[in-house]
Scaffold this motif. Structure first.
Motif, PDB file in Angstrom:
ATOM      1  N   ASP A 186      -1.615  -1.736   6.259  1.00  0.00           N
ATOM      2  CA  ASP A 186      -1.237  -3.146   6.345  1.00  0.00           C
ATOM      3  C   ASP A 186       0.171  -3.339   5.767  1.00  0.00           C
ATOM      4  N   LYS A 246       6.082  -3.581  11.307  1.00  0.00           N
ATOM      5  CA  LYS A 246       5.361  -4.857  11.324  1.00  0.00           C
ATOM      6  C   LYS A 246       4.049  -4.752  12.098  1.00  0.00           C
ATOM      7  N   VAL A 293       4.796  -5.095   1.178  1.00  0.00           N
ATOM      8  CA  VAL A 293       5.390  -6.356   0.723  1.00  0.00           C
ATOM      9  C   VAL A 293       4.990  -6.614  -0.727  1.00  0.00           C
ATOM     10  N   LYS A 294       3.719  -6.444  -1.039  1.00  0.00           N
ATOM     11  CA  LYS A 294       3.244  -6.651  -2.416  1.00  0.00           C
ATOM     12  C   LYS A 294       3.910  -5.676  -3.380  1.00  0.00           C
ATOM     13  N   GLN A 339       1.479  -5.780   4.497  1.00  0.00           N
ATOM     14  CA  GLN A 339       1.432  -6.568   3.269  1.00  0.00           C
ATOM     15  C   GLN A 339       1.292  -5.689   2.021  1.00  0.00           C
ATOM     16  N   THR A 340       0.789  -4.473   2.193  1.00  0.00           N
ATOM     17  CA  THR A 340       0.719  -3.542   1.071  1.00  0.00           C
ATOM     18  C   THR A 340       2.124  -3.236   0.563  1.00  0.00           C
ATOM     19  N   ASP A 375       7.488  -6.701  -3.918  1.00  0.00           N
ATOM     20  CA  ASP A 375       7.547  -7.925  -4.727  1.00  0.00           C
ATOM     21  C   ASP A 375       7.349  -7.647  -6.212  1.00  0.00           C
TER      22      ASP A 375
END
Length: 69
Positions: free
Chosen positions: A25, A19, A30-31, A27-28, A34
């Motif tokens: 990042d 985290k 996470v994307k 979020q890379t 997803d």
């Protein structure tokens, strides 16, 4: 940089991402997770090295691969 959308995977994948990663990042990941149903993402309280999460990762890998010791 890598084009996250262009990567196609069909096998189960387990990703660990810190985290507090200041190199990549979170979020890379996470994307990516997803967009791929077969990706299991574990965000952990760590930085890029994940060195302080070895026990957490080991236990998660045992569960992921359904290993018994």
């Amino acid at each position: 940089r890598h084009a996250v959308n262009s990567i196609q995977v069909e096998v189960p994948i387990l990703i660990f991402h810190g985290k507090n990663d200041d190199s990549v990042d979170p979020q890379t990941s996470v994307k990516f997770a997803d967009q791929h149903n077969n990706v299991h993402l574990r965000l952990v309280d760590s930085d890029h090295s994940l060195i302080d999460q070895l026990d957490v990762m080991w236990n998660a890998m045992i569960d992921f691969f359904e290993l018994e010791f």
